[in-house]
Design a protein around this motif. Structure first.
Motif, PDB file in Angstrom:
ATOM      1  N   ASP A   4       0.840  -1.194   0.000  1.00 15.10           N
ATOM      2  CA  ASP A   4       0.000   0.000   0.000  1.00 15.10           C
ATOM      3  C   ASP A   4       0.883   1.254   0.000  1.00 15.10           C
ATOM      4  O   ASP A   4       0.751   2.116  -0.841  1.00 15.10           O
ATOM      5  CB  ASP A   4      -0.907   0.030   1.240  1.00 15.10           C
ATOM      6  CG  ASP A   4      -1.933  -1.099   1.229  1.00 15.10           C
ATOM      7  OD1 ASP A   4      -2.411  -1.428   0.134  1.00 15.10           O
ATOM      8  OD2 ASP A   4      -2.217  -1.645   2.316  1.00 15.10           O
ATOM      9  N   VAL A   5       1.770   1.293   0.981  1.00 16.98           N
ATOM     10  CA  VAL A   5       2.641   2.469   1.118  1.00 16.98           C
ATOM     11  C   VAL A   5       4.099   2.020   1.047  1.00 16.98           C
ATOM     12  O   VAL A   5       4.526   1.152   1.815  1.00 16.98           O
ATOM     13  CB  VAL A   5       2.384   3.209   2.458  1.00 16.98           C
ATOM     14  CG1 VAL A   5       3.368   4.362   2.624  1.00 16.98           C
ATOM     15  CG2 VAL A   5       0.951   3.718   2.525  1.00 16.98           C
ATOM     16  N   ARG A  92       3.396   4.336 -11.983  1.00 15.27           N
ATOM     17  CA  ARG A  92       3.402   4.284 -10.511  1.00 15.27           C
ATOM     18  C   ARG A  92       4.226   3.109 -10.017  1.00 15.27           C
ATOM     19  O   ARG A  92       3.785   2.317  -9.182  1.00 15.27           O
ATOM     20  CB  ARG A  92       1.979   4.204  -9.958  1.00 15.27           C
ATOM     21  CG  ARG A  92       1.154   5.410 -10.340  1.00 15.27           C
ATOM     22  CD  ARG A  92      -0.092   5.474  -9.510  1.00 15.27           C
ATOM     23  NE  ARG A  92      -0.851   6.683  -9.827  1.00 15.27           N
ATOM     24  CZ  ARG A  92      -1.920   7.096  -9.167  1.00 15.27           C
ATOM     25  NH1 ARG A  92      -2.362   6.393  -8.149  1.00 15.27           N
ATOM     26  NH2 ARG A  92      -2.537   8.184  -9.510  1.00 15.27           N
ATOM     27  N   LYS A 108       0.586   1.655  -3.811  1.00 13.56           N
ATOM     28  CA  LYS A 108      -0.550   2.566  -4.014  1.00 13.56           C
ATOM     29  C   LYS A 108      -0.150   3.996  -3.669  1.00 13.56           C
ATOM     30  O   LYS A 108      -0.697   4.946  -4.208  1.00 13.56           O
ATOM     31  CB  LYS A 108      -1.737   2.122  -3.154  1.00 13.56           C
ATOM     32  CG  LYS A 108      -2.255   0.738  -3.570  1.00 13.56           C
ATOM     33  CD  LYS A 108      -3.659   0.521  -3.037  1.00 13.56           C
ATOM     34  CE  LYS A 108      -4.182  -0.848  -3.449  1.00 13.56           C
ATOM     35  NZ  LYS A 108      -4.198  -1.802  -2.314  1.00 13.56           N
ATOM     36  N   ALA A 109       0.776   4.127  -2.736  1.00 16.14           N
ATOM     37  CA  ALA A 109       1.286   5.458  -2.390  1.00 16.14           C
ATOM     38  C   ALA A 109       2.767   5.360  -2.071  1.00 16.14           C
ATOM     39  O   ALA A 109       3.258   4.312  -1.634  1.00 16.14           O
ATOM     40  CB  ALA A 109       0.521   6.031  -1.195  1.00 16.14           C
ATOM     41  N   GLN A 280       1.714  15.897   0.796  1.00 13.43           N
ATOM     42  CA  GLN A 280       1.410  15.279  -0.492  1.00 13.43           C
ATOM     43  C   GLN A 280       1.889  16.225  -1.592  1.00 13.43           C
ATOM     44  O   GLN A 280       1.663  17.434  -1.515  1.00 13.43           O
ATOM     45  CB  GLN A 280      -0.107  15.082  -0.590  1.00 13.43           C
ATOM     46  CG  GLN A 280      -0.588  14.352  -1.817  1.00 13.43           C
ATOM     47  CD  GLN A 280      -2.119  14.264  -1.808  1.00 13.43           C
ATOM     48  OE1 GLN A 280      -2.796  15.133  -1.235  1.00 13.43           O
ATOM     49  NE2 GLN A 280      -2.666  13.230  -2.433  1.00 13.43           N
ATOM     50  N   CYS A 283       1.787  15.321  -7.406  1.00 11.03           N
ATOM     51  CA  CYS A 283       1.554  14.012  -8.013  1.00 11.03           C
ATOM     52  C   CYS A 283       0.873  13.205  -6.905  1.00 11.03           C
ATOM     53  O   CYS A 283       1.523  12.777  -5.950  1.00 11.03           O
ATOM     54  CB  CYS A 283       2.901  13.417  -8.403  1.00 11.03           C
ATOM     55  SG  CYS A 283       2.804  11.860  -9.234  1.00 11.03           S
ATOM     56  N   PRO A 284      -0.457  13.033  -6.955  1.00  9.15           N
ATOM     57  CA  PRO A 284      -1.210  12.682  -5.742  1.00  9.15           C
ATOM     58  C   PRO A 284      -0.755  11.427  -5.001  1.00  9.15           C
ATOM     59  O   PRO A 284      -0.910  11.357  -3.781  1.00  9.15           O
ATOM     60  CB  PRO A 284      -2.642  12.493  -6.279  1.00  9.15           C
ATOM     61  CG  PRO A 284      -2.685  13.247  -7.561  1.00  9.15           C
ATOM     62  CD  PRO A 284      -1.310  13.201  -8.130  1.00  9.15           C
ATOM     63  N   TRP A 285      -0.182  10.459  -5.682  1.00 10.93           N
ATOM     64  CA  TRP A 285       0.240   9.238  -4.972  1.00 10.93           C
ATOM     65  C   TRP A 285       1.605   9.369  -4.325  1.00 10.93           C
ATOM     66  O   TRP A 285       2.060   8.480  -3.638  1.00 10.93           O
ATOM     67  CB  TRP A 285       0.201   8.029  -5.923  1.00 10.93           C
ATOM     68  CG  TRP A 285       1.257   8.079  -7.002  1.00 10.93           C
ATOM     69  CD1 TRP A 285       1.312   8.943  -8.047  1.00 10.93           C
ATOM     70  CD2 TRP A 285       2.417   7.239  -7.117  1.00 10.93           C
ATOM     71  NE1 TRP A 285       2.417   8.706  -8.817  1.00 10.93           N
ATOM     72  CE2 TRP A 285       3.110   7.650  -8.272  1.00 10.93           C
ATOM     73  CE3 TRP A 285       2.916   6.167  -6.367  1.00 10.93           C
ATOM     74  CZ2 TRP A 285       4.295   7.040  -8.688  1.00 10.93           C
ATOM     75  CZ3 TRP A 285       4.106   5.563  -6.792  1.00 10.93           C
ATOM     76  CH2 TRP A 285       4.776   6.004  -7.936  1.00 10.93           C
ATOM     77  N   ALA A 313      -0.423   9.062   3.619  1.00  8.44           N
ATOM     78  CA  ALA A 313      -0.201   8.154   2.489  1.00  8.44           C
ATOM     79  C   ALA A 313      -1.033   6.886   2.682  1.00  8.44           C
ATOM     80  O   ALA A 313      -1.586   6.334   1.724  1.00  8.44           O
ATOM     81  CB  ALA A 313       1.288   7.811   2.367  1.00  8.44           C
ATOM     82  N   PHE A 316      -4.532   7.684   1.776  1.00 11.24           N
ATOM     83  CA  PHE A 316      -4.656   7.758   0.317  1.00 11.24           C
ATOM     84  C   PHE A 316      -4.699   6.341  -0.270  1.00 11.24           C
ATOM     85  O   PHE A 316      -5.566   6.004  -1.081  1.00 11.24           O
ATOM     86  CB  PHE A 316      -3.471   8.539  -0.271  1.00 11.24           C
ATOM     87  CG  PHE A 316      -3.495   8.629  -1.771  1.00 11.24           C
ATOM     88  CD1 PHE A 316      -4.190   9.662  -2.400  1.00 11.24           C
ATOM     89  CD2 PHE A 316      -2.843   7.687  -2.553  1.00 11.24           C
ATOM     90  CE1 PHE A 316      -4.230   9.745  -3.784  1.00 11.24           C
ATOM     91  CE2 PHE A 316      -2.881   7.764  -3.941  1.00 11.24           C
ATOM     92  CZ  PHE A 316      -3.572   8.796  -4.559  1.00 11.24           C
ATOM     93  N   ALA A 317      -3.778   5.495   0.186  1.00  9.27           N
ATOM     94  CA  ALA A 317      -3.662   4.147  -0.378  1.00  9.27           C
ATOM     95  C   ALA A 317      -4.925   3.333  -0.097  1.00  9.27           C
ATOM     96  O   ALA A 317      -5.343   2.508  -0.905  1.00  9.27           O
ATOM     97  CB  ALA A 317      -2.431   3.446   0.210  1.00  9.27           C
TER      98      ALA A 317
END
Lengths: 409, 476
Positions: A4-5, A92, A108-109, A280, A283-285, A313, A316-317
């Motif tokens: 995820d992160v 990504r 994901k982040a 953040q 670049c959102p991720w 993060a 977000f993820a």
């Protein structure tokens, strides 16, 4: 493993980020290029860390030890000896290498917490020869504190940043004569307590408004020519003097490491990624924390920024990020050298770190014309920490940009 | 046949390699502790197209053929070569005349593909160039390389083909009897030699004098440079020359093969004995920046990572001294000023194939192997190829130089191939060449050198003997 992160960097910011992300429920992995967690903390064997985060005065290794314990307890996975070699913004994906091979992870982040590098001699364009005996302060610190190797016998320190001051004392204690610490500006770059405890207490002279104008020696450094500078930093040749030295230690600035994430918007003043209150980037991720966003003064604040980035993060993820509206960009008004974050996020209470460009004494801080703080003794070496409440941010909600300024009283 | 080549710069190493094609015992001597540490180490690293040199000069004679040979030589020796092309820029109308002259010169020299271009064409290719530009001369055959890498590769290849390399050996005597050479002396030892080739660069006049010749004295001409970080990439796609002046080709802006931007050089004539004065000066560096900003006004000098200076030899004739001499067996590859690097492959070939081999009736050896593989740099490879290196040797997965992504495997291989110093590692691998200039890898490489060589860290030099990094130990 599905990640995820993914956190890049195992220093104070990265460890705090990975801990917070894992605690928030994200499957978290941390990549660290060296074989130990801790980043530069391990070489900072002096005390003075942890007063805010742990309410105790710790050495660097002690601070890192506490963070490591928290990290391992959080369940985050750690990969040591693993170097990130590329970040693909569109796919990504993060490519890394270790003696186990090349790997690509699609998290994901991402939390970019790669720290900073030291500005080299070449950036200053000092004329003269190019002998051995010239070290950036962090390198000298690693040589002495990690490897037990002494760089030289008589040193000049150029730059009065904290690490330069710390190294002046460290070398003095190991029997290296420290001839002087030179500072281009009319004030010291490092914390006042370090000027007192590292120079004054040991009789090491601090020459303000001085710089090195030439190096001498074809093999090993034999000495440096120094000179006083005028108000705009230009050397005054009539003041030049030779100082015999086999060692020149440079503490002339740190530069955030962002070369592998060139796609994120950078803040020109901070030289690191522009970040909102969630740490953040545009670049959102991709999130960023610690000295790769701005050069902080205290490791405690670095860790705090990492914790924010890691937690956000994770949100977000996991698709839990809630926003109450678009970010409000901060613009630099008077007397704002560094500021993090560089925009505010409605609904996210924010701790703003701010650095002034010159000593100001007592001053008030204005945000969109409203006073948000009033502090004494402002100087560039110490950042201001200002909490910006939810309510205040809500009041700014209608404007896309808010000016931050520091007005001396 | 025994040959002694004096000088292990790009000229001497290529000559030594060329001699190895023939049945000849080749001895390669240099005063420096490593290959290519004279003129080779600090110049503009350009493979010139050949339009600067007046037709009829020895420079012009070897420059264009030398340029053409670079693909073959760099291919065989696995050395980087990028034909980025070159622009000569006229920054006002009056300089357009100079471009016309260079065009005529270039055509007379046989330079391929030259074209005069409009400001619009220049700016379309080079958007960072001064918008006031009045026109440009385009030379597509110009390129960039790493001269020290070429010298190291040629030396390695010569050694693989039987040559004996002796570093730290300054030649003190060239022995001549009855008008022919028979020996050279270096480091208190004498080597018999039927052939002596003088490729001693800045010292080639002194070596010629040892053989009893009376060469005109060389003058060291200093060139100062500023190297910018890879973040400056894009400021110049090709080599940018200003319209030249009588003394030099002017201050250039050019890309380096590893992605940085190089500015310089100055052209300062030093005293004849100042042959080690590679100091930079405040005035010189300022001239470099101002000259560069004339062509590329938006250039950000805060991206500077390194300043340096090199010396190039200048003779009164402003030309090379090459070929046979009145001393039998003593050959000159001397006074190799610009475009010495470009000329070197053609000169080496001509000297050995057309001068020496026919004179001594030498026939090529079929066992000569022309190929030399570079030190592997897995950082540029795909996953599969990089993993193959790691499987063979896990240190190829451990990054030591973070700026240039150089692994421990590469550093160890550089040491295996002869690196004995930090600079030796740096010039073989680019470790420490990047934006932090060794701030984060110096200690690691120092310890790897000490480990691999079985010496104390305090015995490791940065470059020249005595340039140690460590001067003692910390209290236990």
């Amino acid at each position: 493993m599905n990640v995820d992160v993914l956190v890049i960097g195992g220093g104070a910011a990265g460890m705090a980020a990975a801990t917070a992300a894992a605690q928030a429920g994200a499957r978290t992995q941390l990549l660290e290029r060296s074989l130990r967690l801790g980043g530069v903390l391990d070489q900072c064997i002096h005390p003075g860390f942890g007063l805010h985060r742990y309410n105790a005065e710790l050495t660097g290794p002690e601070f890192a030890h506490r963070q490591r314990e928290e990290l391992y307890a959080s369940g985050a996975q750690v990969c040591l000896g693993t170097e990130v070699i590329g970040v693909d913004a569109r796919a990504r994906q993060v490519r890394s290498v270790s003696p186990q091979g090349v790997h690509t992870i699609a998290p994901k982040a991402l939390v970019w917490a790669a720290g900073a590098r030291e500005r080299p001699l070449g950036a200053l364009q000092v004329p003269g020869s190019r002998p051995s005996g010239v070290y950036v302060a962090g390198l000298a610190q690693r040589m002495v504190n990690i490897h037990g190797l002494l760089p030289g016998r008589r040193a000049v320190v150029l730059g009065s940043g904290d690490i330069g001051l710390i190294m002046a004392r460290r070398l003095h204690l190991e029997g290296t004569e420290v001839a002087a610490v030179l500072e281009l500006k009319p004030f010291a770059g490092g914390l006042l307590r370090n000027v007192v405890q590292c120079l004054d207490d040991f009789g090491i002279p601090l020459l303000l408004e001085h710089t090195v104008i030439a190096l001498h020696g074809r093999r090993r450094l034999e000495g440096v020519t120094v000179a006083a500078v005028d108000g705009s930093g230009r050397p005054r040749p009539e003041t030049q003097a030779f100082i015999e030295a086999d060692t020149l230690i440079l503490s002339v600035g740190l530069i955030p490491e962002t070369e592998l994430v060139p796609f994120v918007e950078r803040d020109p003043g901070n030289r690191g990624p522009a970040v909102n209150a969630r740490m953040q980037t545009d670049c959102p991720w991709v999130f960023a924390a610690g000295n790769c966003t701005v050069i902080y003064d205290l490791v405690d604040t670095v860790a705090a920024s990492g914790a924010v980035a890691g937690e956000q993060a994770a949100h977000f993820a996991l698709g839990r990020m809630q926003g109450l509206g678009p970010d409000i960009r901060l613009s630099r008004g008077e007397n704002v050298a560094h500021m993090v974050p560089t925009s505010l996020s409605p609904g996210v209470p924010t701790r703003l770190s701010l650095r002034v460009p010159q000593p100001l004494g007592r001053a008030r801080v204005l945000l969109a014309g409203r006073e948000i703080a009033r502090r004494p003794g402002l100087r560039p070496s110490e950042m201001l920490e200002i909490t910006i409440s939810h309510e205040l941010i809500a009041q700014l909600d209608s404007c896309p940009e808010a000016k931050l300024e520091v007005i001396p009283l | 046949m025994r040959a002694a080549v004096i000088g292990a710069g790009v000229v001497g190493t290529l000559i030594a390699r060329e001699l190895c094609r023939y049945p000849c015992d080749v001895l390669l001597l240099d005063r420096a502790p490593d290959v290519g540490w004279g003129i080779t180490k600090a110049n503009s690293a350009i493979v010139h197209a050949g339009f600067h040199d007046a037709p009829g000069t020895t420079r012009a004679r070897f420059c264009v053929p030398g340029n053409a040979l670079f693909d073959e030589v760099c291919g065989e020796l696995d050395v980087p070569l990028v034909r980025v092309g070159a622009w000569v820029l006229a920054l006002d109308e009056s300089e357009l005349e100079v471009l016309e002259e260079l065009l005529a010169r270039g055509r007379a020299n046989g330079v391929p593909g030259l074209a005069l271009c409009s400001p619009r064409e220049v700016l379309a290719d080079e958007p960072a160039v001064n918008p006031a530009v009045a026109g440009g001369l385009w030379a597509p055959s110009a390129g960039i390389t790493e001269p020290w890498a070429l010298a190291l590769a040629a030396a390695e290849n010569a050694i693989a083909n039987g040559a004996d390399l002796r570093l730290g050996h300054a030649v003190t005597h060239v022995r001549v009897r009855n008008g022919r050479v028979y020996a050279v002396q270096a480091a208190d030892r004498s080597w018999e030699a039927d052939l002596v080739i003088n490729a001693a660069g800045l010292w080639s006049d002194r070596v010629a004098a040892m053989a009893g010749l009376e060469p005109p004295p060389l003058t060291p001409r200093r060139g100062q440079y500023v190297l910018l970080d890879k973040a400056a990439r894009g400021l110049a796609r090709a080599i940018l020359f200003p319209a030249p002046n009588p003394l030099s080709k002017g201050i250039l802006v050019l890309p380096t093969v590893d992605g940085g931007i190089l500015l310089g050089p100055t052209a300062e004539d030093l005293a004849p004995d100042a042959r080690e004065d590679t100091d930079t000066t405040a005035e010189g560096l300022q001239a470099v920046v101002q000259g560069a900003q004339r062509m590329v006004p938006g250039l950000d000098v805060s991206l500077s990572v390194k300043v340096f200076a090199g010396l190039r030899p200048e003779s009164p004739s402003e030309d090379f001294e090459v070929g046979a001499t009145e001393v039998e067996g003593f050959y000159q590859a001397a006074a190799m000023r610009s475009p010495g690097l470009t000329a070197a492959p053609a000169l080496a070939r001509w000297l050995v194939r057309e001068q020496i081999a026919p004179t001594y009736a030498l026939r090529p050896r079929p066992e000569f192997r022309a190929a030399r593989p570079a030190i592997p740099h897995p950082g540029i490879l795909d996953d599969q190829a990089w993993n193959a290196w790691i499987e063979r040797d896990p240190p190829f997965g451990k990054v030591i130089c973070h700026c240039n992504q150089i692994t421990e495997g590469e550093v160890v291989e550089a040491i295996r191939r002869g690196a004995r110093t930090l600079d030796g590692v740096k010039f073989r691998t680019r470790a420490g060449f990047g934006r932090c200039q060794g701030g984060s890898c110096t200690d690691e490489i120092l310890l790897i050198l000490a480990r691999e060589l079985g010496i104390e860290p305090s015995a490791v030099d940065l470059g020249l003997p005595g340039s140690t990094i460590v001067r003692g130990e910390v209290r236990p």
